[in-house]
Design a protein around this motif. Structure first.
Motif, PDB file in Angstrom:
ATOM      1  N   SER A  24       7.455 -18.414   1.439  1.00 26.88           N
ATOM      2  CA  SER A  24       7.965 -18.081   0.140  1.00 26.88           C
ATOM      3  C   SER A  24       6.663 -16.848  -0.572  1.00 26.88           C
ATOM      4  CB  SER A  24       7.467 -19.535  -1.101  1.00 26.88           C
ATOM      5  OG  SER A  24       6.758 -18.920  -0.494  1.00 26.88           O
ATOM      6  N   TYR A  25       5.363 -17.114   0.479  1.00 28.68           N
ATOM      7  CA  TYR A  25       3.894 -15.510  -0.070  1.00 28.68           C
ATOM      8  C   TYR A  25       4.012 -14.608   1.248  1.00 28.68           C
ATOM      9  CZ  TYR A  25       2.586 -19.728  -2.748  1.00 28.68           C
ATOM     10  OH  TYR A  25       2.085 -20.532  -4.338  1.00 28.68           O
ATOM     11  N   LYS A  26       5.563 -14.125   1.406  1.00 29.90           N
ATOM     12  CA  LYS A  26       4.829 -13.075   2.300  1.00 29.90           C
ATOM     13  C   LYS A  26       5.004 -12.162   1.024  1.00 29.90           C
ATOM     14  CE  LYS A  26       7.976 -10.947   6.379  1.00 29.90           C
ATOM     15  NZ  LYS A  26       8.732 -10.810   7.447  1.00 29.90           N
ATOM     16  N   GLY A  27       6.723 -11.864   0.184  1.00 28.71           N
ATOM     17  CA  GLY A  27       6.089 -10.662  -0.523  1.00 28.71           C
ATOM     18  C   GLY A  27       5.140 -10.924  -1.806  1.00 28.71           C
ATOM     19  N   ALA A  28       4.457 -11.615  -2.143  1.00 29.46           N
ATOM     20  CA  ALA A  28       2.829 -10.809  -2.753  1.00 29.46           C
ATOM     21  C   ALA A  28       1.859 -11.149  -1.567  1.00 29.46           C
ATOM     22  CB  ALA A  28       2.310 -13.071  -2.693  1.00 29.46           C
ATOM     23  N   VAL A  29       1.955 -11.555  -0.667  1.00 25.89           N
ATOM     24  CA  VAL A  29       0.972 -10.451   1.142  1.00 25.89           C
ATOM     25  C   VAL A  29       1.077  -9.494   1.045  1.00 25.89           C
ATOM     26  CG1 VAL A  29      -0.180 -10.927   3.304  1.00 25.89           C
ATOM     27  CG2 VAL A  29       0.156 -12.693   1.459  1.00 25.89           C
ATOM     28  N   GLU A  30       2.454  -9.165   0.790  1.00 28.64           N
ATOM     29  CA  GLU A  30       2.858  -7.466   1.631  1.00 28.64           C
ATOM     30  C   GLU A  30       2.217  -6.620  -0.127  1.00 28.64           C
ATOM     31  OE1 GLU A  30       6.637  -7.893   2.707  1.00 28.64           O
ATOM     32  OE2 GLU A  30       6.707  -8.225   4.440  1.00 28.64           O
ATOM     33  N   ASP A  31       2.355  -7.658  -1.039  1.00 28.57           N
ATOM     34  CA  ASP A  31       2.262  -6.622  -2.191  1.00 28.57           C
ATOM     35  C   ASP A  31       0.697  -6.529  -2.200  1.00 28.57           C
ATOM     36  OD1 ASP A  31       4.911  -5.989  -2.691  1.00 28.57           O
ATOM     37  OD2 ASP A  31       5.053  -7.784  -4.434  1.00 28.57           O
ATOM     38  N   ALA A  32      -0.176  -6.837  -1.763  1.00 29.91           N
ATOM     39  CA  ALA A  32      -0.863  -6.687  -1.582  1.00 29.91           C
ATOM     40  C   ALA A  32      -1.859  -5.895  -0.729  1.00 29.91           C
ATOM     41  CB  ALA A  32      -2.137  -8.246  -1.602  1.00 29.91           C
ATOM     42  N   ARG A  33      -1.487  -6.534   0.520  1.00 30.35           N
ATOM     43  CA  ARG A  33      -1.454  -4.818   1.426  1.00 30.35           C
ATOM     44  C   ARG A  33      -1.546  -3.429   1.026  1.00 30.35           C
ATOM     45  NH1 ARG A  33      -5.276  -3.529   5.420  1.00 30.35           N
ATOM     46  NH2 ARG A  33      -5.348  -5.699   6.010  1.00 30.35           N
ATOM     47  N   GLU A  34       0.394  -3.276   0.311  1.00 27.20           N
ATOM     48  CA  GLU A  34       0.228  -2.355   0.011  1.00 27.20           C
ATOM     49  C   GLU A  34      -1.097  -1.855  -1.461  1.00 27.20           C
ATOM     50  OE1 GLU A  34       4.223   0.315  -1.978  1.00 27.20           O
ATOM     51  OE2 GLU A  34       4.186  -2.209  -1.572  1.00 27.20           O
ATOM     52  N   PHE A  35      -1.138  -2.918  -1.684  1.00 21.01           N
ATOM     53  CA  PHE A  35      -1.849  -2.046  -3.301  1.00 21.01           C
ATOM     54  C   PHE A  35      -3.368  -1.630  -2.649  1.00 21.01           C
ATOM     55  CE2 PHE A  35      -5.292  -3.560  -5.822  1.00 21.01           C
ATOM     56  CZ  PHE A  35      -4.865  -2.977  -7.568  1.00 21.01           C
ATOM     57  N   TYR A  36      -3.842  -2.648  -1.622  1.00 22.91           N
ATOM     58  CA  TYR A  36      -5.046  -2.017  -0.921  1.00 22.91           C
ATOM     59  C   TYR A  36      -5.457  -1.007  -0.043  1.00 22.91           C
ATOM     60  CZ  TYR A  36      -9.006  -2.232   1.985  1.00 22.91           C
ATOM     61  OH  TYR A  36     -10.334  -1.909   2.438  1.00 22.91           O
ATOM     62  N   ASP A  37      -4.388  -0.789   0.909  1.00 26.11           N
ATOM     63  CA  ASP A  37      -3.759   0.734   1.234  1.00 26.11           C
ATOM     64  C   ASP A  37      -3.683   1.893   0.349  1.00 26.11           C
ATOM     65  OD1 ASP A  37      -4.116  -0.957   3.490  1.00 26.11           O
ATOM     66  OD2 ASP A  37      -2.250  -1.617   3.971  1.00 26.11           O
ATOM     67  N   GLY A  38      -3.643   1.781  -0.600  1.00 31.32           N
ATOM     68  CA  GLY A  38      -3.610   3.079  -1.629  1.00 31.32           C
ATOM     69  C   GLY A  38      -4.582   3.645  -2.104  1.00 31.32           C
ATOM     70  N   MET A  39      -5.703   2.887  -2.113  1.00 33.93           N
ATOM     71  CA  MET A  39      -6.757   2.572  -2.620  1.00 33.93           C
ATOM     72  C   MET A  39      -7.330   4.076  -1.574  1.00 33.93           C
ATOM     73  SD  MET A  39      -8.694  -0.950  -3.563  1.00 33.93           S
ATOM     74  CE  MET A  39      -8.210  -1.851  -4.359  1.00 33.93           C
ATOM     75  N   SER A  40      -8.297   4.656  -2.550  1.00 34.86           N
ATOM     76  CA  SER A  40      -9.302   5.513  -1.932  1.00 34.86           C
ATOM     77  C   SER A  40     -10.296   5.057  -1.002  1.00 34.86           C
ATOM     78  CB  SER A  40      -9.498   6.706  -2.857  1.00 34.86           C
ATOM     79  OG  SER A  40     -10.771   5.843  -3.251  1.00 34.86           O
ATOM     80  N   THR A  41     -10.847   5.770  -0.147  1.00 34.10           N
ATOM     81  CA  THR A  41     -12.277   4.799   0.135  1.00 34.10           C
ATOM     82  C   THR A  41     -12.832   4.990  -0.190  1.00 34.10           C
ATOM     83  OG1 THR A  41     -11.059   6.378   2.578  1.00 34.10           O
ATOM     84  CG2 THR A  41     -13.917   5.729   2.417  1.00 34.10           C
ATOM     85  N   TYR A  42     -13.093   5.713  -1.095  1.00 34.71           N
ATOM     86  CA  TYR A  42     -14.025   5.424  -2.299  1.00 34.71           C
ATOM     87  C   TYR A  42     -13.763   3.905  -3.579  1.00 34.71           C
ATOM     88  CZ  TYR A  42     -17.017   5.681  -6.286  1.00 34.71           C
ATOM     89  OH  TYR A  42     -17.747   5.195  -7.669  1.00 34.71           O
TER      90      TYR A  42
END
Length: 237
Positions: free
Chosen positions: A167-185
């Motif tokens: 049931s947490y699969k979607g939330a985990v994917e959102d967290a990954r998407e949020f992190y990948d959307g950050m700049s290197t800085y």
């Protein structure tokens, strides 16, 4: 203007009112030209006639006082300039609660207000004395720190790895998407423990998904076998 007590026989007289005494003692460090002249007159009136103060000494005292006042004025000007330069900046203010605990307020300085010689910063629609200023950050730093805090909040919402469900699969994917959307800085501000937790969550979700897919496949194969047996029985009959 500070209140100066009367001088009687070379001694400051606070007897006129108790409230005036409190005001005078409180304002003792706020010495202006009027107060200085009163003290100078008192010094001239009660000086030792055998060792009188020379004119040179009086001029030196006045020059020293003028220099001190100029320094204080310059200090005030620099303080006002500093406050004005903070407009639009992201700041952290350290404020003290009524119980004596220190709390921190974060936000952007909207404007600066000067009142009764004191400087106030407007942050989050509230006014805070300039003396509460703790940290000044540029927009890039503040945004990166805020995103790291948001990512930390996202990771903190998940249960222990052993209690994780699909049931947490979607939330985990959102967290990954949020992190990948950050700049290197910005990613540099993320705690390594939060990133490690995300990877563990992803691995656990992958295991749970694989188990669920295998179970579904087995169930599907069992259904197909049952259907074939039923068809064979019908044909034989």
């Amino acid at each position: 203007m500070a209140i100066v007590a009367n001088v009687n026989n070379g001694v400051l007289d606070y007897s006129y009112t108790d409230s005036s005494k409190d005001a005078t003692e409180t304002a003792g460090s706020d010495l202006g030209y009027d107060q200085f002249l009163q003290l100078l007159c008192a010094e001239m009136q009660y000086q030792d006639p055998l060792e009188p103060t020379t004119n040179t000494d009086y001029v030196a005292q006045m020059a020293t006082f003028s220099q001190l006042e100029a320094t204080l004025s310059l200090q005030q000007t620099e303080q006002n300039s500093l406050a004005s330069a903070l407009v639009g900046k992201q700041v952290i203010l350290a404020t003290e609660t009524t119980t004596g605990n220190t709390t921190y307020v974060e936000g952007k300085v909207d404007y600066v207000m000067y009142e009764n010689g004191e400087v106030f910063l407007s942050v989050n629609d509230n006014l805070y004395p300039l003396s509460t200023l703790d940290t000044v950050a540029d927009d890039s730093y503040y945004e990166a720190a805020s995103m790291a805090n948001t990512f930390n909040s996202m990771i903190s919402q998940f249960p222990d790895i052993n209690n994780l469900t699909l049931s947490y699969k979607g939330a985990v994917e959102d967290a990954r998407e949020f992190y990948d959307g950050m700049s290197t800085y910005q990613q540099g501000f993320v705690a390594s423990s939060d990133l490690s937790t995300l990877k563990e969550l992803e691995e656990r979700i992958a295991e749970l998904q694989a188990a669920a897919d295998a179970s579904e496949k087995n169930a599907s194969d069992t259904t197909d076998e049952t259907t074939e047996e039923t068809v064979e029985e019908s044909t034989t009959t």
